[in-house]
Enzyme design. Structure first.
Site, PDB file in Angstrom:
ATOM      1  N   TYR A  77       8.777  -5.633 -12.440  1.00  0.00           N
ATOM      2  CA  TYR A  77      10.001  -5.762 -11.660  1.00  0.00           C
ATOM      3  C   TYR A  77      11.006  -6.664 -12.349  1.00  0.00           C
ATOM      4  O   TYR A  77      10.679  -7.470 -13.207  1.00  0.00           O
ATOM      5  CB  TYR A  77       9.715  -6.251 -10.239  1.00  0.00           C
ATOM      6  N   CYS A  78      12.260  -6.472 -11.960  1.00  0.00           N
ATOM      7  CA  CYS A  78      13.372  -7.303 -12.432  1.00  0.00           C
ATOM      8  C   CYS A  78      14.266  -7.539 -11.221  1.00  0.00           C
ATOM      9  O   CYS A  78      13.766  -7.625 -10.103  1.00  0.00           O
ATOM     10  CB  CYS A  78      14.108  -6.632 -13.595  1.00  0.00           C
ATOM     11  N   ALA A  79      15.565  -7.635 -11.412  1.00  0.00           N
ATOM     12  CA  ALA A  79      16.462  -7.857 -10.279  1.00  0.00           C
ATOM     13  C   ALA A  79      16.731  -6.567  -9.510  1.00  0.00           C
ATOM     14  O   ALA A  79      16.757  -6.565  -8.285  1.00  0.00           O
ATOM     15  CB  ALA A  79      17.781  -8.475 -10.742  1.00  0.00           C
ATOM     16  N   ILE A 106      13.348  -7.172  -7.295  1.00  0.00           N
ATOM     17  CA  ILE A 106      12.966  -8.226  -6.350  1.00  0.00           C
ATOM     18  C   ILE A 106      13.811  -8.150  -5.080  1.00  0.00           C
ATOM     19  O   ILE A 106      13.343  -8.500  -3.996  1.00  0.00           O
ATOM     20  CB  ILE A 106      13.013  -9.623  -7.002  1.00  0.00           C
TER      21      ILE A 106
END
Length: 117
Positions: A77-79, A106
């Site tokens: 995951y990232c933003a 996230i």
């Protein structure tokens, strides 16, 4: 050779990988699942998913093998889901068989009721 935009590059990576929603990730996680955060240090320091492994995107190819076993289920995951798509695609090319990018990142995790610290 034709140049492509970053958005096109992200879209191409997403065609080669598995994507899951945050709700799917929350529902399907088990003790063998590794969450891999590929955001930058300042983003990690603001908030991250408890128990996640942190490797910034630029360092994934160099460090992932030492921190994430190939036989484990990995959700990256990232933003928002773009950097994680690149990381998942790289990991797929490195031989990780059960790797997925979390669409929505996230932010999606929080919206789905996931915990952060």
């Amino acid at each position: 050779m034709t140049e492509i935009s970053r958005a096109q590059s992200v879209d191409e990576a997403k065609t080669r990988i598995k994507q899951v929603t945050a709700a799917d990730a929350l529902r399907d996680m088990n003790d063998d699942t590794i969450l891999l955060d590929v955001r930058e240090s300042n983003e990690w320091n603001m908030a991250h998913i408890p128990g996640a492994v942190f490797i910034p995107l630029a360092e994934v190819e160099e460090k992932v093998e030492g921190l994430v076993p190939r036989e484990r289920k990995v959700i990256v995951y990232c933003a928002s889901g773009n950097r994680s798509a690149f990381a998942a695609d790289s990991m797929r090319q490195m031989g990780y068989a059960d790797v997925a990018s979390m669409a929505g990142g996230i932010r999606g995790w929080v919206d789905a009721g996931g915990e952060i610290e």
